[in-house]
Design an enzyme around this catalytic site. Sequence first.
Site, PDB file in Angstrom:
ATOM      1  N   GLY A  22     -37.415  59.023  -3.092  1.00 35.89           N
ATOM      2  CA  GLY A  22     -37.252  58.840  -4.540  1.00 35.89           C
ATOM      3  C   GLY A  22     -37.435  57.404  -5.021  1.00 35.89           C
ATOM      4  O   GLY A  22     -37.546  56.458  -4.237  1.00 35.89           O
ATOM      5  N   HIS A  42     -21.350  50.847 -16.656  1.00 36.50           N
ATOM      6  CA  HIS A  42     -21.531  49.393 -16.631  1.00 36.50           C
ATOM      7  C   HIS A  42     -20.667  48.687 -17.679  1.00 36.50           C
ATOM      8  O   HIS A  42     -20.011  47.693 -17.397  1.00 36.50           O
ATOM      9  CB  HIS A  42     -22.999  49.024 -16.882  1.00 36.50           C
ATOM     10  CG  HIS A  42     -23.962  49.733 -15.983  1.00 36.50           C
ATOM     11  ND1 HIS A  42     -23.671  50.054 -14.681  1.00 36.50           N
ATOM     12  CD2 HIS A  42     -25.226  50.183 -16.194  1.00 36.50           C
ATOM     13  CE1 HIS A  42     -24.712  50.667 -14.131  1.00 36.50           C
ATOM     14  NE2 HIS A  42     -25.671  50.763 -15.030  1.00 36.50           N
TER      15      HIS A  42
HETATM   16  P1  NDP Z   1     -35.996  60.718  -7.920  1.00 39.22           P
HETATM   17  O1  NDP Z   1     -36.200  61.989  -8.646  1.00 39.22           O
HETATM   18  O2  NDP Z   1     -37.077  59.709  -7.889  1.00 39.22           O
HETATM   19  O3  NDP Z   1     -35.663  61.072  -6.400  1.00 39.22           O
HETATM   20  C1  NDP Z   1     -34.883  62.193  -6.015  1.00 39.22           C
HETATM   21  C2  NDP Z   1     -34.924  62.361  -4.507  1.00 39.22           C
HETATM   22  O4  NDP Z   1     -34.144  63.493  -4.128  1.00 39.22           O
HETATM   23  C3  NDP Z   1     -36.297  62.571  -3.923  1.00 39.22           C
HETATM   24  O5  NDP Z   1     -36.348  61.859  -2.696  1.00 39.22           O
HETATM   25  C4  NDP Z   1     -36.344  64.071  -3.652  1.00 39.22           C
HETATM   26  O6  NDP Z   1     -37.094  64.409  -2.537  1.00 39.22           O
HETATM   27  C5  NDP Z   1     -34.928  64.351  -3.282  1.00 39.22           C
HETATM   28  N1  NDP Z   1     -34.551  65.754  -3.529  1.00 39.22           N
HETATM   29  C6  NDP Z   1     -34.312  66.332  -4.725  1.00 39.22           C
HETATM   30  N2  NDP Z   1     -33.942  67.626  -4.550  1.00 39.22           N
HETATM   31  C7  NDP Z   1     -33.940  67.839  -3.205  1.00 39.22           C
HETATM   32  C8  NDP Z   1     -33.631  68.966  -2.402  1.00 39.22           C
HETATM   33  N3  NDP Z   1     -33.205  70.125  -2.914  1.00 39.22           N
HETATM   34  N4  NDP Z   1     -33.750  68.851  -1.074  1.00 39.22           N
HETATM   35  C9  NDP Z   1     -34.171  67.694  -0.512  1.00 39.22           C
HETATM   36  N5  NDP Z   1     -34.480  66.586  -1.242  1.00 39.22           N
HETATM   37  C10 NDP Z   1     -34.353  66.659  -2.562  1.00 39.22           C
HETATM   38  O7  NDP Z   1     -34.620  60.107  -8.444  1.00 39.22           O
HETATM   39  P2  NDP Z   1     -34.171  58.576  -8.486  1.00 39.22           P
HETATM   40  O8  NDP Z   1     -34.502  57.939  -7.183  1.00 39.22           O
HETATM   41  O9  NDP Z   1     -34.655  57.957  -9.719  1.00 39.22           O
HETATM   42  O10 NDP Z   1     -32.599  58.726  -8.664  1.00 39.22           O
HETATM   43  C11 NDP Z   1     -31.763  59.121  -7.595  1.00 39.22           C
HETATM   44  C12 NDP Z   1     -30.317  58.975  -8.045  1.00 39.22           C
HETATM   45  O11 NDP Z   1     -30.041  57.623  -8.335  1.00 39.22           O
HETATM   46  C13 NDP Z   1     -30.002  59.752  -9.323  1.00 39.22           C
HETATM   47  O12 NDP Z   1     -28.702  60.268  -9.231  1.00 39.22           O
HETATM   48  C14 NDP Z   1     -30.059  58.704 -10.413  1.00 39.22           C
HETATM   49  O13 NDP Z   1     -29.214  59.019 -11.475  1.00 39.22           O
HETATM   50  C15 NDP Z   1     -29.536  57.483  -9.659  1.00 39.22           C
HETATM   51  N6  NDP Z   1     -30.004  56.236 -10.230  1.00 39.22           N
HETATM   52  C16 NDP Z   1     -31.347  55.955 -10.275  1.00 39.22           C
HETATM   53  C17 NDP Z   1     -31.770  54.757 -10.826  1.00 39.22           C
HETATM   54  C18 NDP Z   1     -33.218  54.396 -10.836  1.00 39.22           C
HETATM   55  O14 NDP Z   1     -33.522  53.282 -11.308  1.00 39.22           O
HETATM   56  N7  NDP Z   1     -34.116  55.244 -10.351  1.00 39.22           N
HETATM   57  C19 NDP Z   1     -30.808  53.764 -11.376  1.00 39.22           C
HETATM   58  C20 NDP Z   1     -29.437  54.144 -11.234  1.00 39.22           C
HETATM   59  C21 NDP Z   1     -29.074  55.349 -10.688  1.00 39.22           C
HETATM   60  P3  NDP Z   1     -38.537  65.096  -2.543  1.00 39.22           P
HETATM   61  O15 NDP Z   1     -39.230  64.550  -3.779  1.00 39.22           O
HETATM   62  O16 NDP Z   1     -39.160  64.623  -1.268  1.00 39.22           O
HETATM   63  O17 NDP Z   1     -38.331  66.535  -2.586  1.00 39.22           O
HETATM   64  C1  BG6 Z   2     -29.142  51.814 -14.848  1.00 35.55           C
HETATM   65  C2  BG6 Z   2     -29.503  52.663 -16.032  1.00 35.55           C
HETATM   66  O1  BG6 Z   2     -27.892  52.179 -14.347  1.00 35.55           O
HETATM   67  O2  BG6 Z   2     -29.087  50.454 -15.283  1.00 35.55           O
HETATM   68  C3  BG6 Z   2     -30.819  52.232 -16.633  1.00 35.55           C
HETATM   69  O3  BG6 Z   2     -29.602  54.015 -15.594  1.00 35.55           O
HETATM   70  C4  BG6 Z   2     -30.780  50.751 -16.983  1.00 35.55           C
HETATM   71  O4  BG6 Z   2     -31.089  52.984 -17.809  1.00 35.55           O
HETATM   72  C5  BG6 Z   2     -30.317  49.966 -15.771  1.00 35.55           C
HETATM   73  O5  BG6 Z   2     -32.079  50.351 -17.365  1.00 35.55           O
HETATM   74  C6  BG6 Z   2     -30.097  48.513 -16.157  1.00 35.55           C
HETATM   75  O6  BG6 Z   2     -29.817  47.793 -14.997  1.00 35.55           O
HETATM   76  P1  BG6 Z   2     -30.075  46.217 -14.970  1.00 35.55           P
HETATM   77  O7  BG6 Z   2     -29.515  45.790 -13.665  1.00 35.55           O
HETATM   78  O8  BG6 Z   2     -31.557  46.049 -15.084  1.00 35.55           O
HETATM   79  O9  BG6 Z   2     -29.379  45.660 -16.159  1.00 35.55           O
END
Ligand code: NDP
Ligand code: BG6
Length: 487
Positions: A8, A240
């Site tokens: 992800g 935050h």
């Molecule tokens: P993504 O959608 O990019 O990634 C999700 C991941 O979960 C992928 O690796 C996917 O794998 C895997 N996945 C989902 N469903 C399944 C399943 N049933 N079985 C196995 N693997 C699964 O999400 P993010 O990386 O953006 O976010 C991840 C978490 O982090 C979330 O809770 C989000 O709220 C939190 N978060 C994210 C931020 C960001 O900047 N991205 C910031 C702060 C928090 P695959 O695709 O290989 O199936």
């Molecule tokens: C994440 C939020 O937790 O914090 C995003 O999901 C936001 O929406 C981000 O952009 C901001 O983080 P920072 O460290 O860039 O201020």
Amino acid sequence: MVIFGASGDLTKRKILPSLFNLFVSGGLMRENFFVTGVARTRFDDASYRLLAADAVRKAFPSASGADLEAFCEACHYIPGDYNDDGTYAALGKRLGELSLLHATQGNLIFNLATPPSLYGPVTGRLGANGLILKGDSTKPFHRIMVEKPFGTDLESARELNRTMLRWVEERQIFRIDHYLGKNTVQNIMVFRFANPIFGPVWNSGFVDHVQITVAEEIGVEGRAGYFESAGLVRDILQNHMLNLLGLVAMEKPASLDAEAIRDGKSAVLRSIRRFDPAGLDRQIVRGQYAAGGGEAGYRQEPGVAPDSCVETYFAARLFIDNKRWKGVPFYLRAGKRLGRKETSVTVVFKNAKDCVFRESGIGHPPNRLVFSIQPEQKVSLGFIVKIPGARMCLSGQNLEFSYNSLAAAPLTGDYERIILDCMMDDQTLFWRKDGIEESWRLLTPVVSRWQSCPVPEKQRMMHLYPAGSGGPAAADELIRRDGREWL
Ligand code: NDP
Ligand code: BG6
């Protein structure tokens, strides 16, 4: 570390680069360490290492080839669905082998970077399949890191806590808020409690009000799916900003012990006056960006409903009903697609009623203490000086400390700090069960009201602002009613 969500966005942008930085910095974890990624995408070790190398290179373009190779050697991958017990059987077998290979003595951190709906199910299957042992927090240790959002309202947060605590102890859970990993955020507590000159004035006798701002230039950046069901109050305020508020307003902790600090922040959250659903507009304003400055409006972003009533901005006025803060308003605002990025906390002190310079006829600003969290990283104190010349003319100036003036430390990233603290079993920077539930107790009536009210009322409460602007006029009105201005 086992990363669920290994393919992800968060893993690629934050977790792998932070692990690499820890790997190459000061011998913090060069030895006795491995990463196992788990997700559905059919990688094997070799192809996952390519993903890891690419993610690290994006964050650290000048990373040395030898370091990168050594780090990637420690990265492994198991493909599988999180809802399938077969995934956990394969993982358990692999972890046994890798523990021996990398001499990690069975210590494991499970990092849940998955969609939030999977935090509970993954913990349950880890427990049921014997991969994570309850109470096993010392030798070998089993810990679990959980990303935000932790729940979407009070009931779901409680339910998630109940589910997780069925399988692990509270002290094994590390609920992440990456803001607490920022040096400038940690500095708020140091500044308050290491400099005794501020202690006597940190209360309603001297403080007029406090402003907390989290302004971002970016929009939803391809996260519309998540954002459409969350909105900015859940995304930024619940975690935050309430953490920032807690650090500014908490009582001096008895010690630097994680529990003492978290007790202090929970006490602040418990004392925040509840929102009155009847007069919500006067307490919290919601906004959404419309097209502006060449940027699309929120409703035109891919994945967003054309009539979406999800907020990308809010401004709120809160009171903390305790002795220290009686009657002092805390104004909080945050928004996406604003004119510039700025996260700051400003404490505005009262102007002296009996100021002897009143007669000089020059209005002067009150003393202000500003914690600039990012992108500028500094602390400044505004005060009044005499302008050179024959007449008694006054001017507001700043006394400033900038983090740029300090030699950079090798580890300045927020995620590095968070991962390191989890490894070191230090819970200070992580949410505790009661804190997270208290934050939802405060905000659930607000988000439920916004979600459940009839469409015309939803539209009436939604204030549009042009992308690239300073936010909606209704937010200015919120603070102006009290005779104050946003700074
Ligand atoms: P993504 O959608 O990019 O990634 C999700 C991941 O979960 C992928 O690796 C996917 O794998 C895997 N996945 C989902 N469903 C399944 C399943 N049933 N079985 C196995 N693997 C699964 O999400 P993010 O990386 O953006 O976010 C991840 C978490 O982090 C979330 O809770 C989000 O709220 C939190 N978060 C994210 C931020 C960001 O900047 N991205 C910031 C702060 C928090 P695959 O695709 O290989 O199936
Ligand atoms: C994440 C939020 O937790 O914090 C995003 O999901 C936001 O929406 C981000 O952009 C901001 O983080 P920072 O460290 O860039 O201020």
